[in-house]
Design a protein around this motif. Structure first.
Motif, PDB file in Angstrom:
ATOM      1  N   LYS A  23      41.509 -44.646   8.246  1.00  0.00           N
ATOM      2  CA  LYS A  23      41.099 -45.054   6.903  1.00  0.00           C
ATOM      3  C   LYS A  23      40.205 -44.019   6.231  1.00  0.00           C
ATOM      4  O   LYS A  23      40.095 -43.990   5.012  1.00  0.00           O
ATOM      5  N   LYS A  24      39.575 -43.144   7.010  1.00  0.00           N
ATOM      6  CA  LYS A  24      38.683 -42.106   6.477  1.00  0.00           C
ATOM      7  C   LYS A  24      39.425 -40.833   6.070  1.00  0.00           C
ATOM      8  O   LYS A  24      38.850 -39.963   5.423  1.00  0.00           O
ATOM      9  N   VAL A  25      40.686 -40.724   6.440  1.00  0.00           N
ATOM     10  CA  VAL A  25      41.469 -39.507   6.152  1.00  0.00           C
ATOM     11  C   VAL A  25      41.743 -39.417   4.647  1.00  0.00           C
ATOM     12  O   VAL A  25      42.135 -40.400   4.021  1.00  0.00           O
ATOM     13  N   ALA A  26      41.532 -38.210   4.108  1.00  0.00           N
ATOM     14  CA  ALA A  26      41.819 -37.972   2.693  1.00  0.00           C
ATOM     15  C   ALA A  26      43.298 -38.239   2.420  1.00  0.00           C
ATOM     16  O   ALA A  26      44.165 -37.779   3.167  1.00  0.00           O
ATOM     17  N   GLY A  27      43.572 -38.995   1.372  1.00  0.00           N
ATOM     18  CA  GLY A  27      44.952 -39.323   1.016  1.00  0.00           C
ATOM     19  C   GLY A  27      45.404 -40.684   1.507  1.00  0.00           C
ATOM     20  O   GLY A  27      46.446 -41.175   1.111  1.00  0.00           O
ATOM     21  N   ILE A  42      50.562 -47.419   6.713  1.00  0.00           N
ATOM     22  CA  ILE A  42      49.704 -46.539   5.923  1.00  0.00           C
ATOM     23  C   ILE A  42      50.059 -46.699   4.455  1.00  0.00           C
ATOM     24  O   ILE A  42      51.241 -46.660   4.086  1.00  0.00           O
ATOM     25  N   GLU A  43      49.041 -46.891   3.628  1.00  0.00           N
ATOM     26  CA  GLU A  43      49.216 -46.859   2.181  1.00  0.00           C
ATOM     27  C   GLU A  43      48.572 -45.558   1.702  1.00  0.00           C
ATOM     28  O   GLU A  43      47.386 -45.323   1.932  1.00  0.00           O
ATOM     29  N   PHE A  44      49.374 -44.709   1.075  1.00  0.00           N
ATOM     30  CA  PHE A  44      48.914 -43.400   0.633  1.00  0.00           C
ATOM     31  C   PHE A  44      48.354 -43.472  -0.784  1.00  0.00           C
ATOM     32  O   PHE A  44      48.814 -44.262  -1.606  1.00  0.00           O
ATOM     33  N   GLU A  45      47.380 -42.600  -1.066  1.00  0.00           N
ATOM     34  CA  GLU A  45      46.898 -42.427  -2.439  1.00  0.00           C
ATOM     35  C   GLU A  45      48.062 -41.919  -3.281  1.00  0.00           C
ATOM     36  O   GLU A  45      48.971 -41.260  -2.763  1.00  0.00           O
ATOM     37  N   ASP A  46      48.015 -42.179  -4.574  1.00  0.00           N
ATOM     38  CA  ASP A  46      49.121 -41.819  -5.456  1.00  0.00           C
ATOM     39  C   ASP A  46      49.431 -40.325  -5.459  1.00  0.00           C
ATOM     40  O   ASP A  46      50.588 -39.924  -5.523  1.00  0.00           O
ATOM     41  N   ASP A  47      48.404 -39.488  -5.380  1.00  0.00           N
ATOM     42  CA  ASP A  47      48.611 -38.045  -5.467  1.00  0.00           C
ATOM     43  C   ASP A  47      48.711 -37.364  -4.094  1.00  0.00           C
ATOM     44  O   ASP A  47      48.760 -36.140  -4.012  1.00  0.00           O
ATOM     45  N   ALA A  48      48.776 -38.136  -3.019  1.00  0.00           N
ATOM     46  CA  ALA A  48      48.784 -37.580  -1.660  1.00  0.00           C
ATOM     47  C   ALA A  48      50.172 -37.092  -1.252  1.00  0.00           C
ATOM     48  O   ALA A  48      51.186 -37.667  -1.654  1.00  0.00           O
ATOM     49  N   ASN A  49      50.179 -36.048  -0.425  1.00  0.00           N
ATOM     50  CA  ASN A  49      51.411 -35.553   0.181  1.00  0.00           C
ATOM     51  C   ASN A  49      51.510 -36.226   1.563  1.00  0.00           C
ATOM     52  O   ASN A  49      50.752 -35.872   2.464  1.00  0.00           O
ATOM     53  N   VAL A  52      51.431 -33.994   4.827  1.00  0.00           N
ATOM     54  CA  VAL A  52      50.130 -33.391   5.117  1.00  0.00           C
ATOM     55  C   VAL A  52      49.167 -34.450   5.638  1.00  0.00           C
ATOM     56  O   VAL A  52      48.452 -34.233   6.618  1.00  0.00           O
ATOM     57  N   VAL A  53      49.165 -35.606   4.995  1.00  0.00           N
ATOM     58  CA  VAL A  53      48.273 -36.702   5.397  1.00  0.00           C
ATOM     59  C   VAL A  53      48.596 -37.146   6.819  1.00  0.00           C
ATOM     60  O   VAL A  53      47.687 -37.343   7.632  1.00  0.00           O
ATOM     61  N   MET A  54      49.865 -37.271   7.155  1.00  0.00           N
ATOM     62  CA  MET A  54      50.242 -37.753   8.491  1.00  0.00           C
ATOM     63  C   MET A  54      49.870 -36.761   9.590  1.00  0.00           C
ATOM     64  O   MET A  54      49.536 -37.178  10.700  1.00  0.00           O
ATOM     65  N   LYS A  55      49.871 -35.474   9.304  1.00  0.00           N
ATOM     66  CA  LYS A  55      49.407 -34.494  10.290  1.00  0.00           C
ATOM     67  C   LYS A  55      47.936 -34.734  10.604  1.00  0.00           C
ATOM     68  O   LYS A  55      47.513 -34.680  11.755  1.00  0.00           O
ATOM     69  N   GLU A  56      47.153 -35.004   9.568  1.00  0.00           N
ATOM     70  CA  GLU A  56      45.729 -35.267   9.759  1.00  0.00           C
ATOM     71  C   GLU A  56      45.511 -36.616  10.436  1.00  0.00           C
ATOM     72  O   GLU A  56      44.632 -36.765  11.284  1.00  0.00           O
TER      73      GLU A  56
END
Length: 72
Positions: A23-27, A42-49, A52-56
């Motif tokens: 939950k702390k990961v950007a995006g 996972i619910e992603f932020e609108d502008d997230a890739n 990239v988010v899943m790698k983090e």
């Protein structure tokens, strides 16, 4: 955007700890990790890739639970 992932996590406590860190990961807008079903939503932020988010997400999850895996 929301996505569901099949995961492998060893215990309910580990699932809770992974969820808190994810939950702390950007995006990441929101996350839910369920030990019983071995699924992570996972619910992603609108502008997230999501790639990239899943790698983090995987990186922070493995810091909490080294055996954590995203399957498929």
């Amino acid at each position: 955007m929301k996505k569901s992932f099949k995961i492998e996590v060893d215990c309910a406590n580990c699932a809770n700890l992974v969820e808190e860190e994810v939950k702390k990961v950007a995006g990441v807008k929101n996350a839910n990790v369920v030990f019983m079903t071995q699924k992570m939503k996972i619910e992603f932020e609108d502008d997230a890739n999501p790639e990239v988010v899943m790698k983090e997400v995987l990186r922070v999850a493995k810091k909490v639970e080294p055996d954590f895996e995203i399957i498929g």
